[in-house]
Design an enzyme around this catalytic site. Sequence first.
Site, PDB file in Angstrom:
ATOM      1  N   TYR A 188       3.309   9.671 -11.259  1.00 30.29           N
ATOM      2  CA  TYR A 188       2.118   8.961 -10.514  1.00 30.29           C
ATOM      3  C   TYR A 188       1.386   7.932 -11.420  1.00 30.29           C
ATOM      4  O   TYR A 188       1.311   6.769 -11.130  1.00 30.29           O
ATOM      5  CB  TYR A 188       1.304  10.063 -10.033  1.00 30.29           C
ATOM      6  CG  TYR A 188       0.224   9.472  -8.891  1.00 30.29           C
ATOM      7  CD1 TYR A 188       0.730   9.071  -7.585  1.00 30.29           C
ATOM      8  CD2 TYR A 188      -1.114   9.090  -9.055  1.00 30.29           C
ATOM      9  CE1 TYR A 188      -0.169   8.396  -6.803  1.00 30.29           C
ATOM     10  CE2 TYR A 188      -1.880   8.455  -8.518  1.00 30.29           C
ATOM     11  CZ  TYR A 188      -1.610   8.169  -7.263  1.00 30.29           C
ATOM     12  OH  TYR A 188      -2.440   7.619  -6.194  1.00 30.29           O
ATOM     13  N   LYS A 222       1.399   4.111 -11.350  1.00 25.40           N
ATOM     14  CA  LYS A 222       0.241   3.330 -10.977  1.00 25.40           C
ATOM     15  C   LYS A 222      -0.351   2.437 -12.157  1.00 25.40           C
ATOM     16  O   LYS A 222      -0.632   1.401 -12.044  1.00 25.40           O
ATOM     17  CB  LYS A 222      -1.059   4.357 -10.538  1.00 25.40           C
ATOM     18  CG  LYS A 222      -0.501   5.042  -9.323  1.00 25.40           C
ATOM     19  CD  LYS A 222      -0.303   4.022  -8.075  1.00 25.40           C
ATOM     20  CE  LYS A 222      -0.146   4.880  -6.778  1.00 25.40           C
ATOM     21  NZ  LYS A 222       0.002   3.962  -5.552  1.00 25.40           N
ATOM     22  N   ALA A 226       2.226   7.138 -14.397  1.00 25.22           N
ATOM     23  CA  ALA A 226       2.992   5.914 -15.153  1.00 25.22           C
ATOM     24  C   ALA A 226       3.135   5.001 -14.041  1.00 25.22           C
ATOM     25  O   ALA A 226       3.268   3.703 -14.438  1.00 25.22           O
ATOM     26  CB  ALA A 226       4.373   6.540 -15.601  1.00 25.22           C
ATOM     27  N   ASN A 276       0.849  -1.116   0.022  1.00 28.73           N
ATOM     28  CA  ASN A 276      -0.130   0.105  -0.031  1.00 28.73           C
ATOM     29  C   ASN A 276       0.973   1.362  -0.025  1.00 28.73           C
ATOM     30  O   ASN A 276       0.249   2.313  -0.149  1.00 28.73           O
ATOM     31  CB  ASN A 276      -1.006  -0.044   1.200  1.00 28.73           C
ATOM     32  CG  ASN A 276      -1.856   1.337   1.333  1.00 28.73           C
ATOM     33  OD1 ASN A 276      -2.693   1.235   0.690  1.00 28.73           O
ATOM     34  ND2 ASN A 276      -1.487   2.163   2.431  1.00 28.73           N
TER      35      ASN A 276
END
Length: 276
Positions: free
Chosen positions: A177, A181, A179, A112
């Site tokens: 971000y 994710k 890219a 996470n």
Amino acid sequence: MINSKHENQNPVQTGFQSANYPGISGKTVVITGSANGIGLAMANSFARQGARLLLVDINDKGLAEAKQELEKTHEGIDVEIRSASVIDDAAIESVFAYCEERFGSVDILLNNAGISINKPSLELTPDEWRHGINVNLNSVFVCAQAAALRMVKQGSGVIINTSSMYGIVAAPHRTAYCAAKAGIVALTKSLAVEWGSYGIRMNAIGPGYTRTPLVDELGKTGRLDLEKLSNRTPLGRLGEPQEMAELALFLASDSAAFVTGHILVADGGWTANGYM
């Protein structure tokens, strides 16, 4: 243009209901980025199901407070904390070695940990790009591999990666971000295919805008307009951390025993809504 159909309506109620799922009680769960926000909500959800927890974060104070909260809320909970950076390979290996020694197994990994990156791409430095990819993508593989090496010996295990709705669609000023994710989405599918024969299931969740302490702080400082984001969302509100935690709980449970390589997006309809 902002879709304003939710303006002047009464506040939207979430209607959230937690559920009980089979196969979680007694399992050992490692949660990265678990000092607050979605990670802490995951810890509470899995604790409610009787899991044993190892919380990992770089926020020492937050970890200690999380442990205290969990022990107060869930009587008899078995929870350990470890301060470690997910981009420190040696520290991560140490975390999983400790988990195996302390609990005897690594049953579930909730990958996470992550950071927000919101900056015009023409101003993004190479170091900022690399740091964003390291934290948000490379660490996911490193942690997954460390967990899987233990799970292979057990013949079973579950890994849930936190991607984002921005792993499915894009937005300006979030190049690194998005890219990263999107990379998590491909990584999840690839490892699900490769590791399925070892009894390891690999899935991902894709949260939309969620009311975490970080998002609330960005709203207060004016970096995010939470009212506009709510109006842009068909359900008329932001998500809650507990709602995202519930997705991970389901995917980790025996109720999802035949689900692997899946990306479960919870964004209130954001990615379905093409009307700006």
